[in-house]
Design an enzyme around this catalytic site. Structure first.
Site, short mmCIF file in Angstrom:
data_model
loop_
_atom_site.label_atom_id
_atom_site.label_comp_id
_atom_site.label_asym_id
_atom_site.label_seq_id
_atom_site.Cartn_x
_atom_site.Cartn_y
_atom_site.Cartn_z
CG ASN A 1 8.31 1.40 -3.85
OD1 ASN A 1 7.91 1.00 -2.76
ND2 ASN A 1 9.59 1.38 -4.19
CG ASN B 1 7.52 -11.00 -3.10
OD1 ASN B 1 7.83 -11.89 -2.32
ND2 ASN B 1 8.41 -10.36 -3.84
CG ASP C 1 2.28 -5.64 1.69
OD1 ASP C 1 2.80 -4.57 1.32
OD2 ASP C 1 2.67 -6.75 1.29
#
Length: 453
Positions: free
Chosen positions: A118, A308, A335
């Site tokens: 991303n 999230n 993460d």
């Protein structure tokens, strides 16, 4: 507790927090080996590394012209491996670039990381893969890029996955975006089967999480914030597992072909446990910080706690711990998701999701997981490499040195001035953590962290 040093020839000492290339000998003194694949596992030894190869492991090694790493309660394992990192570079370098990402990873003790696609542009071409791999070639850190499943990670049209795979992608995922289209997920499993590549998906039903800010429950009601329900994760897990069964039919696979990233709920752990018991080739990971906070901590409205999947309840944390202990959860990830001030210093409902966590992942896992050190290390060394079909790494004579040296009992305060990441969005700032990486050895280089109280 004193700092750790790199000693040159026993008569000159230099404190380092940087990477140096070595062509001589590195001697690790009195380090406890944590590696179930090593015959020295659980013993305290000296380790001599010559020209990047482990040449000797013995109780007392004497060697001339060595650079010596020594300190209190030193442990050594295979180099730590992180399955999920948001690199931000290219396109969002104000949040993180590949240089600061490398520094943060080394400070956290990682010798290898996997990056999500991303970025801007999305990693969906051979050129994008080459950009990451060419940078990593000169670094001590191995960076393994994943390739996007769909163009621009929009979930609509396929990328040229085969070309991306041959260019060096280690797995395929839309990263922060769920593969919401069931037909896309099914066809991806079929498409990746001939090359035996892993598909990674973050389970979230996106139509249930629109405008969600935190875990849906009593606390979100009290705070007046839109919730992200556990059911959103669990519905997507159910769907994907059913699609996997449909894809497999009567065939069997001995390797995971579908990996679930950052699960967070009690029911999610139960669903994956049941799937494994049925023999489905699935695997999963959790983010280390999910063990450290609950939705109750959001009463401060600290946007650094906005992640999230969101921080859930204590019951969910206990289920995650059980899943780690019984092997349902295969790996633990950072993460790592850097955000700049413009993205975080806002009202809670306007702030972006994510925290920086490469530098705190081991300490968080060490402090909150309740795992014995041997099992903990498996979650960040051999298990991630096995999932990605990468060569194993071990602490044995004759092996190329890919090592992390650490002290699991060292207590330290995470301070803003010491953060190596370009971003500063961490809820651990100002907190005392337990467990610290001391050094990383990889690719004929050694990186020493400056470790002090």
């Amino acid at each position: 507790m004193r700092a750790f040093f790199l000693k040159f020839n026993l008569n000159h000492t230099l404190r380092l927090s940087e990477t140096i290339k070595f062509n001589m000998k590195i001697l690790l003194k009195s380090v406890k080996i944590i590696d179930k694949s090593s015959k020295y596992n659980g013993t305290t030894q000296d380790i001599l590394v010559v020209d990047g190869i482990i040449r000797e492991i013995a109780e007392n090694i004497t060697a001339e012209d060595t650079k010596t790493i020594s300190g209190e309660n030193l442990h050594v394992s295979a180099g730590w491996f992180d399955l999920r990192v948001s690199p931000k570079d290219p396109g969002y370098e104000s949040k993180e670039d590949l240089y600061t990402l490398t520094n943060a990873a080394l400070a956290g003790g990682f010798s290898e990381i996997v990056t999500l696609p991303n970025t801007k542009p999305v990693v969906q071409s051979k050129e994008a893969i080459a950009y990451v791999k060419n940078f990593a070639a000169a670094q001590i850190l191995n960076i393994h890029p994943t390739g996007a499943v769909t163009k621009n990670c929009e979930g609509k049209d396929f990328t040229e996955m085969l070309d991306i795979y041959h260019a060096g992608a280690v797995a395929f995922t839309d990263g922060d975006h769920t593969l919401w289209n069931a037909d896309i997920l099914l066809k991806t499993l079929q498409y990746l089967a001939p090359i035996d590549a892993l598909l990674m998906n973050r389970p979230e039903e996106p139509s249930m999480t629109i405008f969600g800010q935190m875990h849906e429950g009593i606390e979100s009601t009290i705070l007046g914030m839109k919730g992200i329900p556990s059911t959103a994760e669990e519905l997507m897990l159910m769907r994907d597992l059913k699609l996997l069964e449909y894809y497999l039919g009567d065939s069997k696979k001995d390797k995971s072909c579908l990996h679930f990233s950052t699960i967070s709920t009690k029911e999610g752990v139960a669903l994956i446990r049941e799937a494994k018991q049925k023999g489905l080739p699935v695997s999963c990971d959790i983010a280390a910080h999910q063990l450290a906070f609950t939705d109750k901590d959001l009463h401060t409205f600290d946007t650094n706690l906005k992640v999230n999947p969101p921080f859930r309840t204590q019951d969910d944390i206990e289920a995650l711990k059980v899943g780690l202990a019984d092997g349902t959860i295969d790996a633990v990830v950072s993460d790592h998701n850097p955000q700049d001030e413009e993205s975080k210093n806002l009202e809670f409902d306007m702030a972006d999701f994510g925290i920086i966590s490469l530098e705190t992942t081991f300490a968080t896992l060490n402090q909150f997981s309740e795992l014995p050190i041997e099992k903990l290390i498996e979650k960040i060394t051999c298990n991630p490499r096995k999932l990605l079909r990468l060569p194993s790494v071990s602490v044995n004579i004759g092996e190329e040195a890919n090592l992390t040296i650490f002290n699991p009992t060292h207590e330290w305060e995470y301070q803003t001035k010491d953060i190596k990441s370009k971003a500063k969005n961490s809820p651990f700032i100002g907190k005392t953590l337990k467990g610290k990486a001391i050094a990383v050895i990889n690719k004929h280089k050694v990186h020493i962290n400056n470790v002090e109280k």
